[in-house]
Scaffold this active site. Structure first.
Site, PDB file in Angstrom:
ATOM      1  N   ASN A  61       0.841  -1.205   0.000  1.00  0.00           N
ATOM      2  CA  ASN A  61       0.000   0.000   0.000  1.00  0.00           C
ATOM      3  C   ASN A  61       0.873   1.251   0.000  1.00  0.00           C
ATOM      4  OD1 ASN A  61       0.575  -0.926   2.649  1.00  0.00           O
ATOM      5  ND2 ASN A  61      -1.033   0.325   3.529  1.00  0.00           N
ATOM      6  N   GLU A  63       0.360   5.225   0.510  1.00  0.00           N
ATOM      7  CA  GLU A  63      -0.595   6.245   0.955  1.00  0.00           C
ATOM      8  C   GLU A  63      -0.160   7.633   0.488  1.00  0.00           C
ATOM      9  OE1 GLU A  63      -1.085   5.619   5.173  1.00  0.00           O
ATOM     10  OE2 GLU A  63      -2.138   3.719   4.842  1.00  0.00           O
ATOM     11  N   GLU A  74      -2.851  -4.678  -3.129  1.00  0.00           N
ATOM     12  CA  GLU A  74      -3.312  -5.587  -4.184  1.00  0.00           C
ATOM     13  C   GLU A  74      -3.317  -4.909  -5.546  1.00  0.00           C
ATOM     14  OE1 GLU A  74      -4.652  -4.896  -1.300  1.00  0.00           O
ATOM     15  OE2 GLU A  74      -5.779  -6.553  -0.436  1.00  0.00           O
ATOM     16  N   CYS A 115     -10.488  -3.497  -4.499  1.00  0.00           N
ATOM     17  CA  CYS A 115      -9.491  -4.480  -4.943  1.00  0.00           C
ATOM     18  C   CYS A 115     -10.162  -5.767  -5.423  1.00  0.00           C
ATOM     19  CB  CYS A 115      -8.488  -4.771  -3.827  1.00  0.00           C
ATOM     20  SG  CYS A 115      -7.372  -3.376  -3.549  1.00  0.00           S
TER      21      CYS A 115
END
Ligand code: THU
Length: 158
Positions: A61, A63, A74, A115
């Site tokens: 991930n 951010e 994902e 996702c």
């Protein structure tokens, strides 16, 4: 009027019960959590894909201060895989996460709704099922295809 129901099938096992290929994919997903950029949530997610050409592609991930601009592990992995290997189908994805304590989560985490939709499209594009390996510290949940986590997808209901 007719009452209908749908079943979701999954296998729950311990990490030791995985075969070598799945164990490797889970390990790659765990390693990928260390590349997460998560200064806001402090929740580090890793995803690892196995492609039908034998390659592994990992993501985490990423951010952003403009929260909506960030992306999940994902989709980072999926979009990178398709950008690098446009003709390869995704065979499997493993997902792992470390919580705010820095430890891998005891229980598996499941992909978010966005996702799931992205995974479903990748599955359709590759014309073969994408197996899911959701990896907790002591528990692994395995699913045979994306429809297992997205029964009412954005398509005509049959
Ligand atoms: N996150 C993922 O990477 N995958 C998911 O399926 C759900 C959530 C990330 C987004 C955000 O950076 C952090 O986890 C906390 O929600």
């Amino acid at each position: 009027m007719e009452y209908k129901k749908t079943d979701i099938h999954f296998i729950q096992c311990s990490p030791e019960e995985l075969d070598e290929s799945d164990r490797k994919l889970v390990e790659l997903a765990r390693q990928a959590t260390y590349t997460a950029y998560a200064p806001y949530s402090h929740f580090c997610v890793g995803a690892a894909l196995l492609l039908d050409n034998g390659c592994h592609v990992c993501g985490s991930n990423q951010e952003n201060a403009a929260f909506g601009a960030g992306t999940c592990a994902e989709r980072t992995a999926l979009f990178y895989a398709h950008a690098q290997h446009p003709d390869a189908a995704v065979k499997a994805i493993a997902i792992a996460a470390r919580g705010t304590d820095g430890e891998f989560t005891q229980q598996p985490i499941a992909p978010c709704g966005v996702c799931r939709q992205a995974l479903l499209e990748a599955q359709k594009r590759g014309q073969s099922p994408i197996r899911l390996l959701l990896a907790g510290r002591t528990t692994i949940v395995m699913m045979s295809g994306v429809e297992c986590v997205l029964p009412f997808a954005f398509e005509e209901i049959v």
